[in-house]
Design a protein around this motif. Sequence first.
Motif, mmCIF file in Angstrom:
data_model
loop_
_atom_site.group_PDB
_atom_site.id
_atom_site.type_symbol
_atom_site.label_atom_id
_atom_site.label_comp_id
_atom_site.label_asym_id
_atom_site.label_seq_id
_atom_site.Cartn_x
_atom_site.Cartn_y
_atom_site.Cartn_z
ATOM 1 N N UNK A 34 41.241 54.665 35.741
ATOM 2 C CA UNK A 34 41.572 55.085 37.108
ATOM 3 C C UNK A 34 41.924 53.885 37.967
ATOM 4 N N UNK A 35 42.792 54.132 38.935
ATOM 5 C CA UNK A 35 43.073 53.158 39.993
ATOM 6 C C UNK A 35 42.236 53.578 41.190
ATOM 7 N N UNK A 36 41.500 52.644 41.748
ATOM 8 C CA UNK A 36 40.614 52.946 42.867
ATOM 9 C C UNK A 36 41.224 52.430 44.165
ATOM 10 N N UNK A 37 40.689 52.859 45.305
ATOM 11 C CA UNK A 37 41.236 52.378 46.582
ATOM 12 C C UNK A 37 41.204 50.855 46.660
ATOM 13 N N UNK A 38 42.212 50.292 47.284
ATOM 14 C CA UNK A 38 42.308 48.839 47.452
ATOM 15 C C UNK A 38 41.233 48.393 48.437
ATOM 16 N N UNK A 39 40.561 47.274 48.109
ATOM 17 C CA UNK A 39 39.493 46.759 48.959
ATOM 18 C C UNK A 39 40.045 46.252 50.289
ATOM 19 N N UNK A 40 39.172 46.053 51.247
ATOM 20 C CA UNK A 40 39.578 45.610 52.588
ATOM 21 C C UNK A 40 40.309 44.270 52.561
ATOM 22 N N UNK A 41 39.985 43.424 51.578
ATOM 23 C CA UNK A 41 40.652 42.119 51.498
ATOM 24 C C UNK A 41 41.947 42.180 50.688
ATOM 25 N N UNK A 42 42.375 43.377 50.305
ATOM 26 C CA UNK A 42 43.657 43.555 49.631
ATOM 27 C C UNK A 42 43.610 43.531 48.115
ATOM 28 N N UNK A 43 42.428 43.355 47.518
ATOM 29 C CA UNK A 43 42.329 43.300 46.056
ATOM 30 C C UNK A 43 42.366 44.706 45.454
ATOM 31 N N UNK A 44 43.132 44.849 44.385
ATOM 32 C CA UNK A 44 43.220 46.122 43.673
ATOM 33 C C UNK A 44 41.990 46.296 42.792
ATOM 34 N N UNK A 45 41.472 47.524 42.727
ATOM 35 C CA UNK A 45 40.302 47.818 41.894
ATOM 36 C C UNK A 45 40.664 48.882 40.865
ATOM 37 N N UNK A 46 39.989 48.801 39.720
ATOM 38 C CA UNK A 46 40.220 49.735 38.617
ATOM 39 C C UNK A 46 38.891 50.175 38.020
ATOM 40 N N UNK A 47 38.887 51.362 37.427
ATOM 41 C CA UNK A 47 37.778 51.793 36.581
ATOM 42 C C UNK A 47 38.272 51.607 35.156
ATOM 43 N N UNK A 48 37.485 50.913 34.329
ATOM 44 C CA UNK A 48 37.870 50.665 32.945
ATOM 45 C C UNK A 48 36.767 51.153 32.013
ATOM 46 N N UNK A 49 37.154 51.542 30.792
ATOM 47 C CA UNK A 49 36.192 52.030 29.799
ATOM 48 C C UNK A 49 36.352 51.225 28.523
#
Length: 68
Positions: A34-49
Amino acid sequence: MGFNYAINEDVLYHLQGPQGRDVPKTLSIYTVTARLPIEADGRSRYRIKGKTEKVERVVTEEQISQLK
């Protein structure tokens, strides 16, 4: 800043130790689930398995890299 990895893409996860120091370890292959919401500082977040272990993690883009 956008997302550089697609859902179902295999990536390498870089384990980090205390204070962000790299920890020597064998390479761990994970799949982006999954792609998660971008953090306040602009970093992209992901869920990985994990491919070999049944572990899911939430990581920022700098903690993963493309398989070569």
